[in-house]
Design an enzyme around this catalytic site. Structure first.
Site, mmCIF file in Angstrom:
data_model
loop_
_atom_site.group_PDB
_atom_site.id
_atom_site.type_symbol
_atom_site.label_atom_id
_atom_site.label_comp_id
_atom_site.label_asym_id
_atom_site.label_seq_id
_atom_site.Cartn_x
_atom_site.Cartn_y
_atom_site.Cartn_z
ATOM 1 N N ALA A 221 10.194 -17.806 -2.585
ATOM 2 C CA ALA A 221 9.922 -17.438 -3.982
ATOM 3 C C ALA A 221 8.547 -17.875 -4.490
ATOM 4 O O ALA A 221 8.256 -17.709 -5.678
ATOM 5 C CB ALA A 221 11.012 -17.932 -4.933
ATOM 6 N N ALA A 222 7.686 -18.384 -3.606
ATOM 7 C CA ALA A 222 6.321 -18.719 -4.058
ATOM 8 C C ALA A 222 5.625 -17.443 -4.541
ATOM 9 O O ALA A 222 4.967 -17.426 -5.592
ATOM 10 C CB ALA A 222 5.527 -19.373 -2.937
ATOM 11 N N GLY A 223 5.803 -16.345 -3.790
ATOM 12 C CA GLY A 223 5.215 -15.060 -4.195
ATOM 13 C C GLY A 223 5.812 -14.565 -5.506
ATOM 14 O O GLY A 223 5.113 -13.963 -6.329
ATOM 15 N N ASP A 224 7.096 -14.827 -5.705
ATOM 16 C CA ASP A 224 7.746 -14.393 -6.957
ATOM 17 C C ASP A 224 7.238 -15.222 -8.138
ATOM 18 O O ASP A 224 7.018 -14.690 -9.236
ATOM 19 C CB ASP A 224 9.267 -14.525 -6.833
ATOM 20 C CG ASP A 224 9.816 -13.659 -5.711
ATOM 21 O OD1 ASP A 224 9.214 -12.604 -5.444
ATOM 22 O OD2 ASP A 224 10.813 -14.053 -5.092
HETATM 23 O O1 RIB Z 1 11.091 -13.692 -2.427
HETATM 24 C C1 RIB Z 1 12.201 -14.484 -2.149
HETATM 25 C C2 RIB Z 1 13.445 -13.693 -2.294
HETATM 26 O O2 RIB Z 1 13.454 -12.669 -1.314
HETATM 27 C C3 RIB Z 1 14.729 -14.447 -2.065
HETATM 28 O O3 RIB Z 1 15.220 -15.040 -3.234
HETATM 29 C C4 RIB Z 1 15.643 -13.414 -1.459
HETATM 30 O O4 RIB Z 1 16.732 -13.097 -2.253
HETATM 31 C C5 RIB Z 1 14.776 -12.216 -1.160
HETATM 32 O O5 RIB Z 1 14.948 -11.233 -2.099
#
Ligand code: RIB
Length: 300
Positions: A243-246
């Site tokens: 989730a760093a990219g998120d």
């Molecule tokens: O970017 C990380 C996410 O990728 C995770 O939370 C997983 O669910 C996938 O969607």
């Protein structure tokens, strides 16, 4: 307001001594479950910074779906357009995290995310038209991503993850494209061995007004009107890069919605991404605004 059209997953996470190669069995540590999904993570990332966020998504009519929707609601995300779909399971992600490096590998079983269709974007009323930023990823059908981009009234930010071919028509509707190095390589169709190759590939893309390439510990490369700027990463000790990219995309959307110039938005997004690597899990690791300000050395 930021609108997110995207995936919602339950993450099943196992720490591993190393990532298995094909045919190999690896003994991992204890299984943990965390709320995840690139769409939901990006929605929460922006909401924790203080943004008003609405999400368009689908979960299954099951326990995981009910719980994940409730988590989003607790984070302050408007979930009126997150509906439960009969006959499908909530999306799941199987994630292995290297104990030493924090690097992850992810397999997604999209489940209900595959049942998010263009008509659901149209049915979300004025939310996409009125959002100052619409944030999209690719764990939902391609036609839905295109429909959302078409309906968006504000800036369209696309995180092309996981990678797939992007039609020129979609690229033309995207204002800011945010791939990582692997996704950019897939888009241009050749490997990107160094930062010069990354910069050339970003310059080569036609359609988006700006391309922001996330580069992990190398920071992020901003390419705008042919000019390229490398914005360095902040130094942290990573334990889990999930989730760093998120975190980066959510923070970028928040800063753009607030009127920041792109180079400043990228600097703040780098801080969010760095902090997200310092804790395990996807949504549990996403930082608050106070944490980001502290890392940037500002008072809050
Ligand atoms: O970017 C990380 C996410 O990728 C995770 O939370 C997983 O669910 C996938 O969607």
């Amino acid at each position: 307001m930021i609108a997110v059209v995207g995936s919602i997953n339950l993450d099943l996470v196992v720490p591993v001594p190393h990532h298995p190669v094909p045919g190999e069995t690896v003994l991992g540590g204890d299984l943990a479950e965390h709320p995840g999904g690139k769409g939901a993570n990006q929605a929460v990332a922006a909401a924790r910074l203080g943004a008003q966020v609405a999400m368009v998504g689908r979960v299954g009519m099951d326990q995981a779906g009910t719980a994940l929707r409730a988590v989003l609601e607790r984070e302050g995300v408007d979930v009126r357009w997150v509906l439960a779909e009969a006959g499908v399971s909530t999306g799941r992600a199987l994630i292995a995290v290297d104990r030493m490096t924090g690097e992850n590998s992810i397999i997604v079983s999209p489940g209900a995310n595959s049942a998010l269709f263009p008509e659901h974007c149209a049915a979300s009323g004025a939310v996409l038209r009125d959002a100052s930023v619409t944030l999209l990823q690719q764990e939902i059908p391609a036609a839905t991503v295109e429909a959302a981009a078409r309906l968006a009234g504000g800036t369209v930010l696309l995180n092309p993850a996981p990678a797939r071919d992007l039609p020129a028509e979609l690229l033309d509707m995207v204002d800011v494209l945010v791939p990582n190095r692997t996704e950019l390589a897939a888009l241009v169709g050749h490997p990107l061995p160094d930062l010069h190759a990354v910069a050339d590939a970003a310059r080569q893309l036609r359609g988006p007004a700006a391309v922001v390439v996330t580069l992990g510990r190398d920071g992020a490369l901003l390419c705008e009107e042919g000019a390229v700027l490398l914005v360095p990463a902040l130094e942290v000790t990573p334990v889990d890069t999930t989730a760093a990219g998120d975190a980066f995309c959510g923070a970028l959307a928040y800063a753009i919605a607030g009127g920041s110039p792109l180079h400043e938005a990228v600097r703040r997004a780098n801080a969010s991404a760095a902090l997200a690597t310092t804790l395990p899990g996807a949504q549990p690791s996403l930082p608050t605004r106070a944490e980001v300000e502290k890392l940037l050395g500002h008072d809050f």
